[in-house]
Design an enzyme around this catalytic site. Sequence first.
Site, mmCIF file in Angstrom:
data_model
loop_
_atom_site.group_PDB
_atom_site.id
_atom_site.type_symbol
_atom_site.label_atom_id
_atom_site.label_comp_id
_atom_site.label_asym_id
_atom_site.label_seq_id
_atom_site.Cartn_x
_atom_site.Cartn_y
_atom_site.Cartn_z
ATOM 1 C CG ASP A 17 -0.187 0.022 2.533
ATOM 2 O OD1 ASP A 17 1.016 -0.288 2.540
ATOM 3 O OD2 ASP A 17 -0.818 0.328 3.571
ATOM 4 C CG ASP A 46 5.557 -2.632 13.380
ATOM 5 O OD1 ASP A 46 5.144 -3.499 14.190
ATOM 6 O OD2 ASP A 46 4.801 -1.791 12.860
#
Length: 445
Positions: free
Chosen positions: A211, A289
């Site tokens: 994205d 992350d």
Amino acid sequence: MLKKSSLVLWGAALFIAWNGLLLLFLWSRPPSPASPGEVGDRLTAEVIRLAQDAETELERQKELLRQIHRYSGLWGRRRGVRITPKPPPPPSPPPPRLTDPAGTVLPVLVMACDRSTVRRCLDKLLRYRPSAQRFPIIVSQDCGHAETARVIASYGDAVAHIRQPDLSDIPVPAEHRKFQGYYKIARHYRWALGQVFRTFRYRAAIVVEDDLEVAPDFFEYFQAAFPLLLADRSLWCVSAWNDNGKEQMVDVGQAELLYRTDFFPGLGWLLLAELWDELEPKWPRAFWDDWMRQPEQRRDRSCIRPEVSRTMTFGRKGVSHGQFFDQYLKFIKLNDRFVPFTQLDLSYLKKEEYERSFLPKVYAAPEVRVEELQGNRRRELGAVRLQYSGRDSFKAFAKALGLMDDLKSGVPRAGYRGIVSFVYRGRRVYLAPPSDWTGYDPSWS
């Protein structure tokens, strides 16, 4: 005494000279007078005899060469030298591999799942890619989504399409049942990075999500920063993303400006194979992350990040259900001006040089109060500093000025040594801790 090579050459020369003299002698003998019929018979017999003589002489010379070789071998063993046959000539070398920083292949790993809008990401990557050889594109797909797979396949040989084979659900604690997607993402990352570094054996890789849209100088940026990542071991990644990169908070006129940051940004990032060697054995089951932002993984290392982002996200839909998207992410400014980074000197980003220049500039800036910033007062001062003293004051100032106010293991987004650089109402502001700052407090999370 002659060496083996000299003896062999001498023997070969003797062989050639002897045969040459023999043939010259045989062919040059004058014929005896005879009748025409006798001449023909005698000529035939003479040719046969010459052939026999030549064959006998050839065998004699072969034996001579064998003796020379045998005696030279005995001499070599006596002298303690091992005689080995001369190896055959080596095969033609393969085409040279691109191993220097200026030519290392940097694959782009696109992480895909069930967004058929991956086309927008791939179109821009292919549009701005300067070299298919230097920047091969690998799309790793999870989820088994048929429409997304068809979109990826429509690019043919322009991209490589690999598929994460394990699509099963992952056993998770009951309280994490709603986070199943984060577990699958971590599994996909581990598999895909393993393919890039273990199966394909690349030296480094640029990771983007499906994205993300990239800037015109996306490849130029990473190509220029790669040698810096190799040279400075206090760096562990290069990111295309500025967490506080909203258009009104960056200086678009300084698109070439780069920073060090202690916060792992992700969202278009470059890592080395050595880092994967370090991380793979302990890769987390979920929330990869935020795991990267923990002190145990970061180990006081920094990333490079730009003033103006080289990626932007268009994916509101996802496992995070649009967290931060409407408030921050959709406003990130994507750089639209090509910067020739490979022609610029980026040595100022090396740790020692950066701290010699950046830190004095920050703490030489006049200190102001947040109310003065909000009231647009004291503009004659130019760049200014707003000092915070703790977690609560940082969050209050960040929220008041439109910055992202969350901290991960005590590290602010886009921060370096606790300092966040941004633009507010057209002037540079440094949100900074006191100059005697001693390190991050992981409890500030």
